[in-house]
Design an enzyme around this catalytic site. Sequence first.
Site, short mmCIF file in Angstrom:
data_model
loop_
_atom_site.label_atom_id
_atom_site.label_comp_id
_atom_site.label_asym_id
_atom_site.label_seq_id
_atom_site.Cartn_x
_atom_site.Cartn_y
_atom_site.Cartn_z
CD GLU A 197 34.93 34.68 44.52
OE1 GLU A 197 34.83 35.28 45.60
OE2 GLU A 197 33.92 34.38 43.85
CG ASP A 220 34.50 39.95 43.75
OD1 ASP A 220 33.46 40.12 43.10
OD2 ASP A 220 34.92 38.82 44.07
CO CO Z 1 29.88 35.79 43.68
ZN ZN Z 2 32.75 37.79 43.15
#
Ligand code: CO
Ligand code: ZN
Length: 335
Positions: A197, A220
Amino acid sequence: MTIQSLLSALVDIPAPSGHEHSLRSFVQSMIQPHADYLGVDALGNLIARKGEKSKSGRRIMLAAHLDQIGLIVSHIDEQGFVRFTTLGGVPVHRFVGMRVRFLNGHCGVIALEREVETKERAPKVEKFFIDVGAEDRKNVPVRIGDVAVFDSGFREVGRRILAPALDDRIGVALLIDHLCNAPTGPNEVYYVFTVQEEVGTRGAGPAAFGIDPEIGLAVDVTLAGDTPHAGVRNRVRLGGGPAIKVKDAGMISDPAVVDWMTRIAEEARIPHQFELLEGGTTDARAIQVAGPGVHSGALSIPTRYLHTPSEMIDMHDVEQAQRFLGLLCQSNFQA
Ligand code: CO
Ligand code: ZN
């Protein structure tokens, strides 16, 4: 296992982008007994499924990324100093004097060429090196391509946690906790522990293509704006509850997803905030544009000092996010 002790175990396993294998094995061993299906795709995403879709239910994909920012050896210089480049967004000039740990266990300190130290405010990454304590080139215990992460540990500070890589071990912890403990609802839920990511949301898109979800949610962190002179208008704060993402630099959340999340939070009186992040994005960006497109949004944990050796979150936000995620997966989504 409490979510806090789970988080502390997750933070201790290094997983810089592209090198998520140890953490993936750990997560896999935890969720194995609870998943209806479990698999690892060619990119290394760990994919688990739980629950069955009822008539009114949906196929939901939850994503949390395994990887963290790191450093990768580019070459070893004549004197045995390790030169490197970055994996993901690492503002190296802020980290002179910080220790790093390679996956092979060897440690070093980030240093800067003395000549540029006084002259330049933000020298380029080429001007830095890692001193691993080698007397000469022959004794350097790492090679080109070896990777390292910040060598700082998990600490409780009051109700708050200090640790590296809370981005996104807190998301990973919330997904594991939900998969292992929450009852199934009307929805079929895919839990995806994604790779890469931090280097451009590379893992989530292919995973979403394979799963073909009707709703995509990234779990997140988001940057908190509640520190002195933070210079942001959208002030998400620690302790104010989980944030519902409205927009970031890579996506505009599906308004129907934002409305659904808001309705569930209001009905359950979950303290919540709305996030408009000016820089950065999450896996939700990649999920949203995968295949023919997916109704997508994100549930964010407010975090201070993102992408530093000491990120900070508030356990109150984590507990509310845990409840919130549980209710979202239990509920019906209408677009
Ligand atoms: Co990050
Ligand atoms: Zn992240």
